[in-house]
Design an enzyme around this catalytic site. Structure first.
Site, PDB file in Angstrom:
ATOM      1  N   TYR A  80       0.818  -1.217   0.000  1.00  0.00           N
ATOM      2  CA  TYR A  80       0.000   0.000   0.000  1.00  0.00           C
ATOM      3  C   TYR A  80       0.850   1.264   0.000  1.00  0.00           C
ATOM      4  CZ  TYR A  80       0.860  -0.944   4.981  1.00  0.00           C
ATOM      5  OH  TYR A  80       1.455  -1.256   6.187  1.00  0.00           O
ATOM      6  N   SER A  81       2.072   1.170  -0.505  1.00  0.00           N
ATOM      7  CA  SER A  81       2.930   2.354  -0.565  1.00  0.00           C
ATOM      8  C   SER A  81       3.850   2.263  -1.770  1.00  0.00           C
ATOM      9  CB  SER A  81       3.760   2.486   0.719  1.00  0.00           C
ATOM     10  OG  SER A  81       4.672   1.404   0.829  1.00  0.00           O
ATOM     11  N   LYS A  98       8.263   8.238   0.709  1.00  0.00           N
ATOM     12  CA  LYS A  98       7.317   7.119   0.758  1.00  0.00           C
ATOM     13  C   LYS A  98       5.905   7.691   0.682  1.00  0.00           C
ATOM     14  CE  LYS A  98       6.052   3.203   3.752  1.00  0.00           C
ATOM     15  NZ  LYS A  98       6.399   2.492   5.025  1.00  0.00           N
ATOM     16  N   GLY A 152      15.911   9.830   4.392  1.00  0.00           N
ATOM     17  CA  GLY A 152      17.174   9.832   3.668  1.00  0.00           C
ATOM     18  C   GLY A 152      17.162   8.846   2.511  1.00  0.00           C
ATOM     19  N   LEU A 153      17.849   9.204   1.439  1.00  0.00           N
ATOM     20  CA  LEU A 153      17.890   8.373   0.233  1.00  0.00           C
ATOM     21  C   LEU A 153      19.036   7.373   0.325  1.00  0.00           C
ATOM     22  CD1 LEU A 153      16.860   7.840  -2.675  1.00  0.00           C
ATOM     23  CD2 LEU A 153      18.529   9.544  -3.447  1.00  0.00           C
ATOM     24  N   VAL A 154      18.717   6.096   0.133  1.00  0.00           N
ATOM     25  CA  VAL A 154      19.724   5.029   0.106  1.00  0.00           C
ATOM     26  C   VAL A 154      19.574   4.299  -1.220  1.00  0.00           C
ATOM     27  CG1 VAL A 154      20.595   2.953   1.216  1.00  0.00           C
ATOM     28  CG2 VAL A 154      19.651   4.800   2.609  1.00  0.00           C
ATOM     29  N   ASP A 158      19.472  -3.203  -0.559  1.00  0.00           N
ATOM     30  CA  ASP A 158      19.375  -3.718   0.799  1.00  0.00           C
ATOM     31  C   ASP A 158      20.169  -5.001   0.941  1.00  0.00           C
ATOM     32  OD1 ASP A 158      17.645  -5.984   0.035  1.00  0.00           O
ATOM     33  OD2 ASP A 158      16.101  -4.473  -0.276  1.00  0.00           O
ATOM     34  N   ASP A 197       9.997  -6.740  12.654  1.00  0.00           N
ATOM     35  CA  ASP A 197      10.055  -7.300  11.295  1.00  0.00           C
ATOM     36  C   ASP A 197      11.487  -7.257  10.777  1.00  0.00           C
ATOM     37  OD1 ASP A 197       9.188  -8.457   8.951  1.00  0.00           O
ATOM     38  OD2 ASP A 197       8.444  -6.602   8.068  1.00  0.00           O
ATOM     39  N   ASP A 201      15.715  -7.698   3.917  1.00  0.00           N
ATOM     40  CA  ASP A 201      15.126  -6.650   3.074  1.00  0.00           C
ATOM     41  C   ASP A 201      14.939  -5.339   3.816  1.00  0.00           C
ATOM     42  OD1 ASP A 201      15.047  -8.624   1.227  1.00  0.00           O
ATOM     43  OD2 ASP A 201      12.870  -8.759   1.092  1.00  0.00           O
TER      44      ASP A 201
END
Length: 636
Positions: A80-81, A98, A152-154, A158, A197, A201
């Site tokens: 949902y994003s 996001k 922040g942009l990564v 992952d 969680d 990832d």
């Protein structure tokens, strides 16, 4: 030949006491975040997202709208994003945004969870001061249709993508990732937040090689921590701590009456990813910091072994194995790691090793916990551990980052800076006019008679293959150029597959007992084949490294055959690549490899479509018969 074996320089400058008795806990760790000399020299550089996030931590989240950002590219999407790569108009700083659809959240009763995620991110960044290994919130806002989180942009992917690419890591690299994840979790737990969680990832790899724990959609407060319950209203688009607001920050307090000191956990329902979920979450029991420690143990196991500790044919059996603690260490698993993982993967969370005890354990004895944010991360290499009687091998091809973005394309293919960024995967060009291969004589003929002879010879071989070769059904009527059994290794695990090198080109691998096509090695312009010894060779692709072992010790023949076919089809491969870049179909051809869940969903959709078409055809047939019968009755 250059030796690229990693040296032991990343984690060890300070040795901690390795006494790990349960009644002693390590002293609280305070990170040294003092800028290095190189960082100080860059103080006059343009403003960065890191600078703006640090400012927002001190002054509060700035008030923004979607018009303050240029949405440049989609980086991925969830249930949902969707996450976008964005540039802030006023500063030119790059962020990840996001975006969540309110209609979906309301329809699926997810709004409360998103409000909780927003308040946890705000709390960790604004009140706790943030942490270098935990996602930090720059700001958040919403409009009538959507909610926005600016972080922040990564762009380095992952840990899950790196594990997919490299298969597994050596001890030094695995210990590095585990120590940084543990440090980030310690920050969360010290501030009464449990992630719930933890999985590869949700561990991003930053540009400098350090990690970043992300995705707090399942996170909760524990131990009596009371967070702000503020939802998404027009008033909260500006920070409660911003300079234009006189209201104090949201109050947090610990309620000893509601949560006794000896019981700092809380009841929960099952969330998270099944492969890494803890037994207490499956039992709908008390969940606290030990739940995250369980996830860390699963991640460390996978880093070293190449697979998670709990695996099964379906989710029912998987959850049963977790509940029964049904796992084992594969042959070749490091003894020092198995000891600490055995203390983590314990069914009862109250007897599971704690984060403080982990930090004091001899497994991490060379980790400098105070300066961990300033150490140099190890370089990721293609690596296969020692197992099945074979020694460990490191790739002699220069280390590269997983993923195929602008930098990778420029480095590998000299395409220039206008190359589109995308995630890599399998390359499946449609069969084109055959250009020749090392096993079939199809060199351009000088006379029509020669062309006819070549076509006839190929047709004869193809017919023999169709009749005699049981694997012809997987070739899409392409001629098999070479075939044989290879051990496809992934960490400490290996599976025997039938590999088929065919026209096209295609390099397929088959699960013979079940007669299932398991996958295809991608053909790309930057594909590299690396021979390690008579039996072992690597195939480097943008999506992953394939570690292959030939039991007949003819790895050199496989390498030569693959390279010959790649050279002969180089025009086709490059043409398809350039066409994809030009037409904007790069993602669909080299797109991220589909998950098992996605493939199953597509197969179900295909079956539904086929069933619908069959019903439609049956109905048409019935109507036709009915009309025919009516016509017969009317006829004299």
């Amino acid at each position: 030949m250059e030796d690229l074996t990693p040296t032991n320089t990343s984690l060890d400058t300070t040795t901690t006491n390795n006494d790990t008795t349960s009644d002693r806990e390590a002293a609280p760790t305070t990170l040294n975040l003092t800028p290095t000399a190189s960082e100080s020299e860059n103080s006059l550089s343009p403003v960065t997202a890191e600078d703006l996030i640090a400012k927002s931590i001190k002054e509060g989240c700035p008030k923004r709208t979607s018009n303050d950002f240029m949405f440049l590219q989609s980086m991925g999407e969830g249930a949902y994003s969707q996450v976008f790569r964005c540039r802030e108009v006023a500063t030119d700083a790059m962020f990840a945004v996001k975006v969540l659809q309110k209609s979906y959240l309301n329809r699926h009763q997810k709004m409360d969870a998103i409000i909780r995620e927003k308040n946890i991110l705000t709390y960790l960044s604004q009140e706790c001061g943030g942490h270098p290994f935990v996602t930090q919130l720059y700001t958040h806002f919403h409009d009538q249709a959507r909610i926005y989180f600016v972080i922040g942009l990564v762009e380095n992917g992952d840990l899950g993508e790196s594990l997919c690419h490299f298969g597994s890591f050596d001890m030094l690299t695995s210990k590095f990732f585990a120590s940084e994840i543990l440090t980030g979790l310690q920050f969360l737990h010290d501030n009464k937040i449990v992630h719930r969680d933890m999985k590869p990832d949700n561990v991003l790899i930053q540009k400098d090689g350090h990690i970043l724990i992300t995705d707090f959609g399942s996170a909760q407060a524990f131990g009596g921590l009371q967070l702000s319950q503020e939802g998404f209203t027009d008033a909260n688009q500006a920070s409660s701590r911003s300079s234009d607001s006189g209201s104090p920050p949201p109050t947090r307090f610990y309620s000893d009456e509601e949560v006794p000191e000896e019981n700092t956990a809380r009841r929960t329902t099952f969330v998270g990813t099944a492969l890494y979920v803890s037994p207490e979450m499956l039992a709908d029991g008390d969940v606290g910091p030990q739940t995250d420690i369980w996830g860390l143990g699963c991640i460390l196991f996978q880093c070293l072994a190449g697979q998670p500790p709990f695996r099964a044919v379906n989710q029912y059996h998987l959850l049963k194995r977790i509940q029964e603690l049904d796992f084992s260490f594969p042959e070749g698993f490091p003894e020092e790691a198995s000891e600490i993982i055995a203390k983590i993967l314990v069914r009862d969370p109250s007897t599971r090793i704690t984060s403080q005890e982990l930090m004091a354990h001899k497994f991490f004895e060379n980790v400098d916990w105070v300066n961990i944010a300033n150490i140099k991360p190890p370089v990721l290499h293609a690596y296969i551990p020692a197992t099945f009687g074979e020694p460990e091998y490191y790739s002699n091809i220069g280390p590269v980052e997983p993923g195929l973005d602008d930098r990778a394309l420029f480095r590998l293919m000299n395409l220039g800076n206008d190359a589109s960024a995308s995630q890599p995967s399998t390359f499946r060009p449609s069969n084109v006019e055959h250009r020749g291969d090392p096993f079939v004589s199809e060199i351009a003929p000088r006379a029509n008679s020669e062309a006819e002879k070549n076509r006839a010879a190929r047709a004869q071989k193809l017919e023999e293959q169709r009749v005699k070769n049981p694997f012809h059904i997987f070739t899409n009527n392409s001629l098999i150029l070479k075939q044989g059994y290879l051990e496809k290794k992934r960490g400490l695990f290996a599976r025997r597959r039938m590999f088929l090198l065919t026209e096209g080109p295609h390099l397929l691998y088959i699960d013979v007992p079940n007669l299932v096509l398991k996958g295809e090695v991608p053909w790309t312009p930057c594909m590299q084949v690396e021979l390690k010894n008579s039996g072992t060779f690597f195939i480097h692709t943008p999506n992953r490294v394939y570690y292959l072992f030939d039991l007949e010790k003819k790895a050199d023949e496989w390498c030569k055959a693959i390279n010959d076919v790649r050279k002969r089809y180089s025009v086709t491969i490059e043409k398809t690549f350039n066409s994809a870049m030009r037409d904007g179909t790069f993602g669909s051809i080299y797109g991220k490899k589909k998950s098992r869940k996605e493939m199953m969903r597509e197969q179900k959709a295909l079956r539904r479509k086929q069933e619908k078409e069959e019903k439609k055809a049956l109905k048409a047939e019935q109507v036709s018969k009915k009309l025919s019968m009516q016509m017969d009755k009317k006829s004299p």
